[in-house]
Design a protein around this motif. Sequence first.
Motif, PDB file in Angstrom:
ATOM      1  N   CYS A  56       3.263   8.059  -7.713  1.00  0.00           N
ATOM      2  CA  CYS A  56       2.457   9.270  -7.801  1.00  0.00           C
ATOM      3  C   CYS A  56       2.276   9.684  -9.262  1.00  0.00           C
ATOM      4  O   CYS A  56       1.165   9.992  -9.687  1.00  0.00           O
ATOM      5  N   GLU A  59       0.309   6.807 -10.998  1.00  0.00           N
ATOM      6  CA  GLU A  59      -0.877   6.411 -10.245  1.00  0.00           C
ATOM      7  C   GLU A  59      -0.943   4.896 -10.010  1.00  0.00           C
ATOM      8  O   GLU A  59      -1.940   4.241 -10.293  1.00  0.00           O
ATOM      9  N   ASN A  66       0.937   4.389  -0.680  1.00  0.00           N
ATOM     10  CA  ASN A  66      -0.351   5.086  -0.771  1.00  0.00           C
ATOM     11  C   ASN A  66      -0.501   6.213   0.240  1.00  0.00           C
ATOM     12  O   ASN A  66      -1.098   7.245  -0.064  1.00  0.00           O
ATOM     13  N   THR A  69       1.227   9.036  -1.577  1.00  0.00           N
ATOM     14  CA  THR A  69       0.749   9.387  -2.921  1.00  0.00           C
ATOM     15  C   THR A  69      -0.757   9.613  -2.989  1.00  0.00           C
ATOM     16  O   THR A  69      -1.227  10.311  -3.878  1.00  0.00           O
ATOM     17  N   ARG A  70      -1.485   9.014  -2.057  1.00  0.00           N
ATOM     18  CA  ARG A  70      -2.954   9.114  -2.028  1.00  0.00           C
ATOM     19  C   ARG A  70      -3.437   9.355  -0.591  1.00  0.00           C
ATOM     20  O   ARG A  70      -4.198   8.557  -0.055  1.00  0.00           O
ATOM     21  N   TYR A  75      -5.041  10.237  -5.883  1.00  0.00           N
ATOM     22  CA  TYR A  75      -3.637  10.540  -6.183  1.00  0.00           C
ATOM     23  C   TYR A  75      -3.408  12.043  -6.191  1.00  0.00           C
ATOM     24  O   TYR A  75      -4.247  12.808  -6.682  1.00  0.00           O
TER      25      TYR A  75
END
Length: 175
Positions: A56, A59, A66, A69-70, A75
């Motif tokens: 995170c 990135e 993911n 974090t996304r 992100y």
Amino acid sequence: MIAAISLIISQMRQATAAQLSADYSENISTVSAAILSSAIQTEEAGNLIHDVWYNCIFEENDPETNEYTRPNGYYLDDFNDALANLFSDETFSQQLSSIKNDQETVTDLMRKMSDPPEEFEDAYEALRELFDAYTEFTNLVINPSGNLQTFTSNFNDADSALLNCYNAMSLYIDA
């Protein structure tokens, strides 16, 4: 007659002592195996915490992290949100619950080991050190704190200490 009774009592005491020693030896193996099994799961969870935190902040694209974090393809601005996503994930929560349950089980097993036969005093001390290292390791994962650098350093140090204690303990485990 008295000599025969004394001989029988002596043999019974020896048999009881031998059984206690055999039981204690088996319990050492059981506790060590429980710690090792739980430590493997703890290491996996700790590595995932690190990876979510790191990925995170920096990135890093990783299919394993993911979703934390996304979550919307972008992100997150705050790594705490990514960690909150991880800790609220049902599978990860179950893994942490399992680690906590293992920790309680190991603690209960250790309570039963507190009065070792004389020939197992060194083994008990090694087991106690292994237990302490295990408890520190699991607590780091159950309740991560600090920043990424301190968490990573503490996690790696605790992981190494646990492995070193397990290797020292393995000298006392019957193969």
